[in-house]
Design an enzyme around this catalytic site. Structure first.
Site, PDB file in Angstrom:
ATOM      1  N   CYS A 116       7.661   8.255  35.783  1.00 35.18           N
ATOM      2  CA  CYS A 116       6.479   8.817  36.223  1.00 35.18           C
ATOM      3  C   CYS A 116       7.114   9.995  37.302  1.00 35.18           C
ATOM      4  O   CYS A 116       6.730  11.175  37.397  1.00 35.18           O
ATOM      5  CB  CYS A 116       5.493   8.128  37.050  1.00 35.18           C
ATOM      6  SG  CYS A 116       4.467   7.273  35.745  1.00 35.18           S
ATOM      7  N   GLU A 162      -0.312   7.978  36.823  1.00 34.51           N
ATOM      8  CA  GLU A 162       0.191   9.523  36.939  1.00 34.51           C
ATOM      9  C   GLU A 162       0.055  10.351  35.802  1.00 34.51           C
ATOM     10  O   GLU A 162      -0.323  11.496  35.542  1.00 34.51           O
ATOM     11  CB  GLU A 162       1.374   9.393  37.732  1.00 34.51           C
ATOM     12  CG  GLU A 162       1.621   8.538  39.031  1.00 34.51           C
ATOM     13  CD  GLU A 162       2.077   7.086  38.535  1.00 34.51           C
ATOM     14  OE1 GLU A 162       1.734   6.574  37.605  1.00 34.51           O
ATOM     15  OE2 GLU A 162       2.978   6.668  39.326  1.00 34.51           O
ATOM     16  N   HIS A 166       0.732   5.136  32.397  1.00 37.58           N
ATOM     17  CA  HIS A 166       0.626   4.872  33.706  1.00 37.58           C
ATOM     18  C   HIS A 166      -0.363   5.922  34.399  1.00 37.58           C
ATOM     19  O   HIS A 166      -0.470   6.925  34.038  1.00 37.58           O
ATOM     20  CB  HIS A 166       2.020   5.063  34.519  1.00 37.58           C
ATOM     21  CG  HIS A 166       3.095   4.008  34.076  1.00 37.58           C
ATOM     22  ND1 HIS A 166       4.199   4.020  34.863  1.00 37.58           N
ATOM     23  CD2 HIS A 166       2.963   2.828  33.441  1.00 37.58           C
ATOM     24  CE1 HIS A 166       4.905   2.818  34.245  1.00 37.58           C
ATOM     25  NE2 HIS A 166       3.955   2.097  33.498  1.00 37.58           N
ATOM     26  N   ALA A 194       9.220 -32.216  39.307  1.00 40.47           N
ATOM     27  CA  ALA A 194      10.356 -31.107  38.913  1.00 40.47           C
ATOM     28  C   ALA A 194      10.224 -29.817  39.643  1.00 40.47           C
ATOM     29  O   ALA A 194      10.856 -29.000  40.350  1.00 40.47           O
ATOM     30  CB  ALA A 194      10.616 -31.007  37.462  1.00 40.47           C
TER      31      ALA A 194
END
Ligand code: AOF
Ligand code: ZN
Length: 353
Positions: free
Chosen positions: A91, A56, A54, A282
Site C-alpha cells: 500500500c 488503502e 487492503h 507441555a
C-alpha cells in the site's frame, strides 16, 4: 492542514474498520478515509478479509471509480500502510504512485513482514504522522496485534474441571463434569477463535467433534479449524474430520512450538486449547498459554481421578506463575474464571474486537 480535524476522519476510519466484519483470522480490521486538498472527505474504504484489497487500496479504488483524483490528497488509515508484497501489492507504493501528499495512521504495523510503510512513504516525500488514536486502532485488533507481536498464535486454554481440578473420575467417566450452560459457553469460545486444538490422547478418549455449536448459531457459524496434534495414529473416521466444512488438520508433533508455528503459517492467530493433562502440561512448561478460561464444577472427585495437568516444571512455589484474574462469573451451577498473564491490558480476557 486546512479543513476539518483529521482525528474526525480517523474516527470515521475506525468505525469503518469496526463495522467491516473482520474480527478474527489472519488479517486485521482496517479502515481508510481520503481527504481532499482542502481537508474535505473524498472517499473511504475498508479491508474485507484475507486475499481482498487492503483498506488503502479499497479507498483509492472507490475514489477512482467515482471519477475523483487522489493527487495531493491525505490518507487517514487506522493501521500503518504496508510495505510488503503479500497477497496484495504494498500500500505504501500504491499511495505514492497515486500522488498522496500526506498519510495519517493510527497503529504502527506489528507485523514484521509488512512493517516499514511509514519510512517508505517518508523516503518518497510523503508527509507522515503516526500514532493518531493508536490505542483505539490497536483495540480493534487486540488478538491479532498480540499474535503479531509474539510471532505465534495467542493460546487460550479452556478447562472444565471439578472443584479439585479433575477432568475425569477414577473409572474414566468424564461426561459431563460441567453443566449445560458452561458447555454452551465453550461452543461460543470455539466460534470466536481460529482453531481448536487437542491431542491424540483426547481424541482416543473422547473422539470430540471440536466444532462450534453455539445456541442458535448452528449450523451457520463459521467453524474454527479443528486440529489434532501428537504422534499417535489418527483414525480416518475420527469425528473432528467430519463435516460441516472438513476444515481439519493433523499435526504430527508433540512439540507445542512446532504446532503453533504450523498454525501461524496457515493464518491462525488465536487457538483454543482443549486437551488432556499431557498436552496442557507441555504448553504450560513451554510457557505458551496466554489465557485460561476455567469452568469449575461444584463436585469433588479426589483420589486417583485424572488431574487437569501433571508436571509443569514447578519444583518450588516461587517457580509457579501467578495468573491474573480478569473475570469471575456464575454459569449455571458452575463458576467461570478468566485469567491472563499478569501484565496483559485489562480486557485482555477472551473476547473479540
Ligand atoms: C490487511 N488489510 O487493510 C491492511 C493490512 O496477506 P496480505 O497481503 O493481505 O497482508 C496482510 C498484512 O498487511 C497485515 O498483516 C498487515 O500487517 C498489513 N496491512 N492488512 O489485511 C489492510 N492495511
Ligand atoms: Zn497494505
Amino acid at each position: 492542514m486546512p479543513g476539518p480535524d483529521p482525528t474526525l476522519a480517523m474516527r470515521r476510519a475506525l468505525a469503518l474498520a469496526g463495522d467491516s466484519g473482520v474480527w478474527k483470522g489472519a488479517n486485521p480490521a482496517v479502515g481508510c478515509v481520503l481527504l481532499g486538498e482542502d481537508g474535505q472527505f473524498i472517499a473511504e474504504g475498508f479491508h474485507r478479509g484475507p486475499g481482498t484489497a487492503h483498506a488503502e487500496a479499497a479507498a483509492l479504488a472507490s475514489l477512482v471509480a467515482a471519477g475523483g483524483s487522489p493527487a495531493g490528497a491525505t490518507a487517514v488509515v487506522t493501521l500503518e500502510p504496508c510495505a510488503h508484497q503479500g497477497r496484495t501489492p504494498p500500500c505504501a507504493d500504491a499511495l505514492v504512485e497515486a500522488g498522496i501528499a500526506r498519510v495519517i495512521f493510527g497503529q504502527a504495523d506489528p507485523n514484521p513482514a509488512a512493517a516499514g510503510g511509514a519510512d517508505r512513504l517518508r523516503a518518497a516525500g510523503v508527509e507522515v504522522t503516526g500514532g493518531v488514536l493508536a490505542a483505539e486502532a490497536a483495540a480493534l485488533n487486540r488478538v491479532w496485534t498480540e499474535s503479531m507481536s509474539m510471532g505465534r498464535p495467542v493460546v487460550t486454554w479452556k478447562v472444565a474441571a471439578s472443584l479439585d481440578g479433575r477432568i475425569a473420575a477414577a473409572d474414566g467417566s468424564s461426561q459431563w463434569i460441567t453443566g449445560q450452560a458452561a458447555r454452551q459457553q465453550v461452543h461460543e469460545l470455539r466460534s470466536q477463535v481460529d482453531a481448536v486444538l487437542t491431542g491424540t490422547g483426547t481424541l482416543r478418549a473422547d473422539d470430540p467433534q471440536l466444532t462450534a455449536r453455539p445456541a442458535g448459531g448452528w449450523p451457520t457459524t463459521e467453524q474454527p479449524l479443528r486440529v489434532v496434534m501428537g504422534l499417535s495414529e489418527v483414525p480416518s473416521a475420527a469425528a473432528f474430520r467430519a463435516p460441516p466444512d472438513g476444515r481439519s488438520q493433523v499435526l504430527n508433533t508433540r512439540d507445542p512450538d512446532q504446532a503453533l508455528a504450523a498454525l501461524m503459517a496457515v493464518g491462525v492467530r488465536h487457538v483454543l486449547l482443549e486437551c488432556g493433562p499431557r498436552l496442557a502440561s507441555a504448553f504450560l512448561r513451554a510457557d505458551l498459554v496466554d489465557r485460561v478460561v476455567w469452568f469449575a464444577a461444584p463436585i469433588l472427585l479426589g483420589g486417583s481421578a485424572l488431574a487437569v495437568i501433571d508436571d509443569v516444571g514447578v519444583g518450588t512455589l516461587t517457580d509457579a506463575r501467578r495468573w491474573q484474574l480478569r473475570e469471575l462469573r456464575e454459569v449455571g451451577s458452575d463458576v467461570r474464571m478468566d485469567f491472563s498473564r499478569a501484565g496483559v491490558a485489562p480486557g485482555g480476557r477472551l473476547e473479540v474486537g
